[in-house]
Scaffold this motif. Structure first.
Motif, PDB file in Angstrom:
ATOM      1  N   LEU A 134       0.918  -0.894   0.043  1.00  0.00           N
ATOM      2  CA  LEU A 134       0.171   0.001   0.502  1.00  0.00           C
ATOM      3  C   LEU A 134       1.109   1.225   0.050  1.00  0.00           C
ATOM      4  O   LEU A 134       1.444   1.454   1.311  1.00  0.00           O
ATOM      5  CB  LEU A 134      -0.865  -0.012   0.813  1.00  0.00           C
ATOM      6  N   GLN A 135       0.551   1.996  -0.438  1.00  0.00           N
ATOM      7  CA  GLN A 135       1.684   2.483  -1.662  1.00  0.00           C
ATOM      8  C   GLN A 135       1.289   4.759  -1.802  1.00  0.00           C
ATOM      9  O   GLN A 135      -0.697   4.521  -1.971  1.00  0.00           O
ATOM     10  CB  GLN A 135       2.405   2.886  -2.676  1.00  0.00           C
ATOM     11  N   VAL A 136       1.852   4.975  -1.213  1.00  0.00           N
ATOM     12  CA  VAL A 136       1.481   6.777  -2.889  1.00  0.00           C
ATOM     13  C   VAL A 136       2.681   7.400  -3.104  1.00  0.00           C
ATOM     14  O   VAL A 136       3.976   6.611  -3.174  1.00  0.00           O
ATOM     15  CB  VAL A 136       1.454   8.118  -1.476  1.00  0.00           C
ATOM     16  N   GLN A 137       2.500   7.769  -3.628  1.00  0.00           N
ATOM     17  CA  GLN A 137       3.692   7.770  -5.334  1.00  0.00           C
ATOM     18  C   GLN A 137       4.897   8.515  -4.436  1.00  0.00           C
ATOM     19  O   GLN A 137       6.022   8.269  -5.284  1.00  0.00           O
ATOM     20  CB  GLN A 137       3.207   8.390  -6.564  1.00  0.00           C
ATOM     21  N   GLU A 138       4.311   9.673  -3.506  1.00  0.00           N
ATOM     22  CA  GLU A 138       5.795  10.777  -3.613  1.00  0.00           C
ATOM     23  C   GLU A 138       6.578   9.904  -2.137  1.00  0.00           C
ATOM     24  O   GLU A 138       7.780  10.044  -2.397  1.00  0.00           O
ATOM     25  CB  GLU A 138       5.261  11.736  -3.018  1.00  0.00           C
ATOM     26  N   ARG A 139       6.194   9.017  -1.841  1.00  0.00           N
ATOM     27  CA  ARG A 139       6.523   7.823  -0.904  1.00  0.00           C
ATOM     28  C   ARG A 139       7.169   6.713  -1.399  1.00  0.00           C
ATOM     29  O   ARG A 139       8.662   6.666  -1.076  1.00  0.00           O
ATOM     30  CB  ARG A 139       5.790   7.395   0.616  1.00  0.00           C
ATOM     31  N   MET A 140       6.543   6.076  -2.377  1.00  0.00           N
ATOM     32  CA  MET A 140       7.237   5.542  -3.225  1.00  0.00           C
ATOM     33  C   MET A 140       8.856   6.486  -3.653  1.00  0.00           C
ATOM     34  O   MET A 140       9.975   5.221  -4.033  1.00  0.00           O
ATOM     35  CB  MET A 140       6.443   5.175  -3.999  1.00  0.00           C
ATOM     36  N   THR A 141       8.909   6.953  -4.212  1.00  0.00           N
ATOM     37  CA  THR A 141       9.543   7.966  -4.735  1.00  0.00           C
ATOM     38  C   THR A 141      11.096   8.638  -4.137  1.00  0.00           C
ATOM     39  O   THR A 141      12.108   7.954  -4.334  1.00  0.00           O
ATOM     40  CB  THR A 141       9.046   9.165  -5.703  1.00  0.00           C
ATOM     41  N   SER A 142      10.547   8.053  -2.975  1.00  0.00           N
ATOM     42  CA  SER A 142      11.958   8.654  -2.175  1.00  0.00           C
ATOM     43  C   SER A 142      12.404   7.347  -1.496  1.00  0.00           C
ATOM     44  O   SER A 142      14.084   7.721  -0.805  1.00  0.00           O
ATOM     45  CB  SER A 142      11.334   9.317  -0.660  1.00  0.00           C
ATOM     46  N   GLN A 143      11.314   6.838  -1.087  1.00  0.00           N
ATOM     47  CA  GLN A 143      12.053   4.733  -1.215  1.00  0.00           C
ATOM     48  C   GLN A 143      13.012   4.274  -1.759  1.00  0.00           C
ATOM     49  O   GLN A 143      13.951   4.159  -1.207  1.00  0.00           O
ATOM     50  CB  GLN A 143      11.077   4.590  -0.511  1.00  0.00           C
ATOM     51  N   ILE A 144      12.648   4.136  -2.883  1.00  0.00           N
ATOM     52  CA  ILE A 144      13.937   4.227  -4.202  1.00  0.00           C
ATOM     53  C   ILE A 144      15.200   5.246  -3.727  1.00  0.00           C
ATOM     54  O   ILE A 144      16.551   4.159  -3.899  1.00  0.00           O
ATOM     55  CB  ILE A 144      13.255   4.147  -5.585  1.00  0.00           C
ATOM     56  N   VAL A 145      15.339   6.193  -3.951  1.00  0.00           N
ATOM     57  CA  VAL A 145      16.319   7.138  -3.647  1.00  0.00           C
ATOM     58  C   VAL A 145      17.157   6.611  -2.507  1.00  0.00           C
ATOM     59  O   VAL A 145      18.480   6.494  -1.848  1.00  0.00           O
ATOM     60  CB  VAL A 145      16.203   8.130  -3.745  1.00  0.00           C
ATOM     61  N   ASN A 146      15.906   6.932  -1.280  1.00  0.00           N
ATOM     62  CA  ASN A 146      16.524   5.948   0.112  1.00  0.00           C
ATOM     63  C   ASN A 146      17.978   4.443   0.736  1.00  0.00           C
ATOM     64  O   ASN A 146      18.719   4.791   0.767  1.00  0.00           O
ATOM     65  CB  ASN A 146      15.467   6.043   1.169  1.00  0.00           C
ATOM     66  N   ALA A 147      16.902   3.899  -0.734  1.00  0.00           N
ATOM     67  CA  ALA A 147      17.335   2.460  -0.118  1.00  0.00           C
ATOM     68  C   ALA A 147      18.549   2.805  -1.087  1.00  0.00           C
ATOM     69  O   ALA A 147      19.809   1.714  -1.549  1.00  0.00           O
ATOM     70  CB  ALA A 147      16.531   1.960  -1.139  1.00  0.00           C
ATOM     71  N   VAL A 148      18.814   3.379  -2.762  1.00  0.00           N
ATOM     72  CA  VAL A 148      20.107   3.576  -2.941  1.00  0.00           C
ATOM     73  C   VAL A 148      20.925   3.907  -2.433  1.00  0.00           C
ATOM     74  O   VAL A 148      22.168   3.416  -2.298  1.00  0.00           O
ATOM     75  CB  VAL A 148      19.772   3.564  -5.300  1.00  0.00           C
ATOM     76  N   THR A 149      20.602   4.906  -1.860  1.00  0.00           N
ATOM     77  CA  THR A 149      21.746   5.630  -0.969  1.00  0.00           C
ATOM     78  C   THR A 149      22.251   4.994   0.007  1.00  0.00           C
ATOM     79  O   THR A 149      24.114   5.067   0.354  1.00  0.00           O
ATOM     80  CB  THR A 149      21.021   6.983  -0.550  1.00  0.00           C
ATOM     81  N   THR A 150      21.826   4.159   0.891  1.00  0.00           N
ATOM     82  CA  THR A 150      21.917   3.704   2.006  1.00  0.00           C
ATOM     83  C   THR A 150      22.527   2.216   1.463  1.00  0.00           C
ATOM     84  O   THR A 150      23.934   2.253   2.565  1.00  0.00           O
ATOM     85  CB  THR A 150      20.819   2.703   3.243  1.00  0.00           C
ATOM     86  N   ALA A 151      22.722   1.877   0.405  1.00  0.00           N
ATOM     87  CA  ALA A 151      23.140   0.572   0.081  1.00  0.00           C
ATOM     88  C   ALA A 151      24.442   0.847  -0.680  1.00  0.00           C
ATOM     89  O   ALA A 151      25.147  -0.111  -0.046  1.00  0.00           O
ATOM     90  CB  ALA A 151      22.118  -0.141  -0.945  1.00  0.00           C
ATOM     91  N   LEU A 152      24.539   1.765  -1.552  1.00  0.00           N
ATOM     92  CA  LEU A 152      25.603   2.402  -2.023  1.00  0.00           C
ATOM     93  C   LEU A 152      26.110   2.976  -1.505  1.00  0.00           C
ATOM     94  O   LEU A 152      28.269   3.182  -2.068  1.00  0.00           O
ATOM     95  CB  LEU A 152      25.625   2.067  -3.677  1.00  0.00           C
ATOM     96  N   GLU A 153      26.085   4.757  -1.255  1.00  0.00           N
ATOM     97  CA  GLU A 153      26.700   5.064  -0.692  1.00  0.00           C
ATOM     98  C   GLU A 153      27.392   6.455  -1.978  1.00  0.00           C
ATOM     99  O   GLU A 153      28.400   6.032  -2.129  1.00  0.00           O
ATOM    100  CB  GLU A 153      27.893   5.231   0.480  1.00  0.00           C
ATOM    101  N   PRO A 154      26.667   6.314  -3.084  1.00  0.00           N
ATOM    102  CA  PRO A 154      26.769   7.085  -4.175  1.00  0.00           C
ATOM    103  C   PRO A 154      27.297   8.164  -3.865  1.00  0.00           C
ATOM    104  O   PRO A 154      27.241   8.468  -2.530  1.00  0.00           O
ATOM    105  CB  PRO A 154      25.964   6.759  -4.911  1.00  0.00           C
TER     106      PRO A 154
END
Length: 205
Positions: A134-154
């Motif tokens: 169950l999702q809202v688009q705004e949060r979904m977009t931020s979750q994508i960015v947060n996950a990549v940021t946390t996992a890869l430290e790019p």
């Protein structure tokens, strides 16, 4: 002919059910009750298996609910890149948490590698994981960015999501064809306008 298995799962009080997937049985039972409250006959041919189908649908469409998005990116490789890594046009389907009806579209994800990269398919899997809840688009977009940021430290991450919401198209204002665009960024993508513009050009925006 009555489907006895269907009646066992959706017409039996969930407290008395013995099926291995208790959660699915519970959902099917309550879907049947909703049909009855709507004035329908859940025992007629067209609806006989509907409670079970709906339960299975929710199980599939909410399969990412208890999955940590970062865990999808747990296999990384020590590698660098002189430019951005971008995966575009990742299709997804999700359920709006306000009306529990679908919204669907495409996600575009890019990052500037630091010391590690991830398999390209993992970015598509990440989008799938955060959309299957169950999702809202705004949060979904931020979750994508947060996950990549946390996992890869790019050095930077950016995501752009475009979607059509059936809660706007099939009900309410009833504006089919309208699309919503959201964007989130971190690191250099958040601070550098030229980098964001380059990303938009590369995904054809």
């Amino acid at each position: 002919m009555i489907n006895e298995q269907s009646l066992t799962s959706s017409n039996t009080d969930p407290g008395q059910a013995s099926q291995p997937n208790q959660e699915r049985v519970n959902v099917a039972y309550h879907v049947r009750k909703i049909l009855e409250l709507l004035g329908e006959n859940p025992d007629r041919e067209g609806l006989l298996d509907t409670p079970d189908r709906v339960a299975k649908m929710f199980e599939e469409m909410l399969s990412g609910l208890n999955v940590d998005p970062v865990s999808v990116l747990n296999t990384t490789f020590e590698e660098t890149s002189d430019g951005p890594v971008i995966v575009s046009d990742i299709t997804f389907y999700s359920l709006c948490e306000h009306h529990m009806v679908p919204f669907f579209g495409k996600a575009h994800v890019g990052y500037l590698p630091g010391k590690r990269i991830v398999g390209l398919s993992k970015l598509a899997r990440l989008v799938e994981t955060v959309s299957q809840r169950l999702q809202v688009q705004e949060r979904m977009t931020s979750q994508i960015v947060n996950a990549v940021t946390t996992a890869l430290e790019p050095e930077g991450v950016i995501a752009l999501v475009e979607a059509e919401h059936t809660c706007m198209c099939a009900r309410g204002v009833k504006k089919p064809g309208s699309r919503t665009t959201t964007i989130a960024a971190s690191g250099r993508y958040k601070d550098d306008v030229a980098l964001r513009q380059e990303f938009l050009r590369m995904i054809g925006k």
